[in-house]
Design an enzyme around this catalytic site. Sequence first.
Site, short mmCIF file in Angstrom:
data_model
loop_
_atom_site.label_atom_id
_atom_site.label_comp_id
_atom_site.label_asym_id
_atom_site.label_seq_id
_atom_site.Cartn_x
_atom_site.Cartn_y
_atom_site.Cartn_z
N MET A 1 -21.14 -36.41 -11.54
CA MET A 1 -19.93 -37.21 -11.78
C MET A 1 -19.56 -38.01 -10.53
O MET A 1 -19.15 -39.16 -10.62
CB MET A 1 -18.78 -36.29 -12.21
CG MET A 1 -17.56 -37.02 -12.70
SD MET A 1 -17.88 -38.14 -14.07
CE MET A 1 -17.52 -37.07 -15.46
N LYS B 1 0.81 -1.22 0.00
CA LYS B 1 0.00 0.00 0.00
C LYS B 1 0.84 1.27 0.00
O LYS B 1 0.51 2.24 -0.69
CB LYS B 1 -0.90 -0.03 1.24
CG LYS B 1 -1.98 1.03 1.28
CD LYS B 1 -2.78 0.89 2.57
CE LYS B 1 -3.55 2.15 2.89
NZ LYS B 1 -4.90 2.21 2.36
#
Lengths: 574, 165
Positions: free
Chosen positions: A482, A165
């Site tokens: 599946m 920052k």
Amino acid sequence: MTTELFSGAEMVVKSLSALKVKYIFGYPGGSVLDIYDAIFQQDEIEHILVRHEQAATHMADGYTRATGEVGVVLATSGPGATNCVTGIATAYMDSIPMVILAGQVASSLIGNDAFQETDIVGCTRPIVKHSFNCRSLQDIPDAIAKAFYLANSGRSGPVVVELPKDILIPQNKETFSITTDVKMRSYNPTVKGHPKQIRKAVKTITNAKKLVIYSGGGIILANASTLLTKLVETLNAPITNTLMGLGGISGTHENFIGMLGMHGSLEANKSMANADVILALGARFDDRVTNNVEKFCPNATIIHVDVDPTSISKTINAHIPVVGLVDIVMQQMLDELAETNYTKNEAALTLWWQQIHLWREVKSVSYIQEGDKIKPQRVVEAMYKITNGEAYVASDVGQHQMFAAQYYPFAKPRQWINSGGAGTMGFGLPAAMGVKLAFPDKHVICITGDGSIQMNIQELSTCSQYNIPIVIIMLNNRSLGMVRQWQDMVYGGRHSSSYMESLPDFIKLAESYGHVGIKIDTLEELDSKLEQAFSIKNRLVFVDVLVDEKEHVYPMHIRTGAIDDMWIKKGVKA
Amino acid sequence: MRHILAILLENEPGSLSRIVGLFSQRAFNIESLTVAPTQDNSLSRITIATRGDEKILEQIVKQVNKLVDVIKITDITERKHIERELLLVKVAAMNDKSRTEVKRITDIFRGDIIDIGKQIYTLQLTGNAEKLNAFIEVLTNETEIIESVRSGCVGIARGEKALRV
């Protein structure tokens, strides 16, 4: 004259502009407020606000897969960055070029367990191509330029750039300069194939009687489809694609023998198993393809062309390795074929194709319409018909993904958008959104299941905000299909946590976001309602199709068997 | 088979982590590892002793080469080379006899006594792994080894061949 000075945050945006970025997919937070302020004050790059950073990564990913341009993600530090991890791993497994700008706490706080601090470079080390830690604002343009270069060269992949920052703040400004022509002494991917290897490969191909071309995602990434088609036609060779390579050659080309591997066609797997020469182009002999490595194609001489040397002879030994960009190498091969006055061995080809046609006759990729439940395969067939095979299809993961791969022959590369390597559920919706942003005038379908769609369903909100009118086709079998299939086949039908309870009313849900919802429950209404869905061009359409939950994906590899040991139907071996 | 890999890479924060992470991730073996900047401060040299068959070695070399920071990697054991390692070992030297014997062993191996205490000697030895292993074995038979530290081996090719940018 004063030279203009820029803050770190402004340099981030200017660097992206210099690299011709059009979209940033992201989500703001404390560490990246300065970047968001810089984005707000320009209008070259559009920022797309998602509802979860994972969706930002998948959206950038979908955009990239469809266009070939590097996708850009912006996330804040801490949980913002960690929410990107799955998306980064997804891109890494499929070698997708992406740059992830990850906010970080101020430099003085790094290592202090600060608020929203995570070592994202450390967390993603195994799943990125490379990463950069910026320590001052002067580092920024260089890091971003290098990130783009690395992301999109050699074997492409995701690159993370960490931005603390304090280097972004408006109080510190410097002059801005960026070199987009990047050179790195430690990074020099091989571009051209070694001439000796090319000659060896072509000689082997010329003498082959049963050649198979096996091509994968590398063809798509290298934009090598035209060259591939030319090579196939020059040799009149059968060609099979991996899941990632679909569309590398047109799915309706007469030489295309279908996808190979775990759920591939019988003819594709049999051709590989019986080949005397396998030409692997931009594919990596993944375990979904090979089945039992010990039994893999015992009679074949393997020519392996790949830009990444680590993929060669990693799982399967390559007799003739060729390292280089697959498009450059294919051109070298075509040149060598011309140089050596190559002529086809028509007698051998006739015999080989005769055999392949016999395998095709088995019609391994097929389903039986018994009863009146909608079969999921039927939905994909209808999808294909209505869109003329020209839609972009972004898929989630599971049975629906396999059916889409089997029943939608893709004419062109970059139409088929799916997480093959990682198999990430929740990929489909944001990926489709990224594709639609790139191609607003084309049909873009998200094919999904009731399991996968819920993983990033919050993105229906993003679709409202930016008016992204995709068609979502959800094959609703009320299960994790599946998983359920494997439980049927291997776990005595014990459906442990594979039943989806408490599904929402998806139609009401879609409508609550301002979209159109269409429910399809019967076979009779399937075609007409799908037509209706595709006729609505300016609104998102969510189609909930009730499908037969008992349907299994066939063919399927028999575990521990060879590549051509397959179940054709329930209980029936090839 | 034991191999010694010498890696030349950019001296950047995180470079070493990537190498170690790679070995860990792919389950490659690290027997010893040493790293330091070269005479060119922008470059680091890492030496890793590892074990594996030909196929594994091939993968290791390729995977390390693939890392963006890595400039070059070579398997020193592939050709004639020199291997050296440093050992510092603190042994019990309780009485005259013991002290004499330890000194004799150290002289035979051409090592040095670099520290003495009431009941201890600290010895220093350089040489290849075999020599160091032999030294430790002989010492173990004679006295108690209180503490030992090895630097991990470094190696360099014999003759004109060099690992450089």
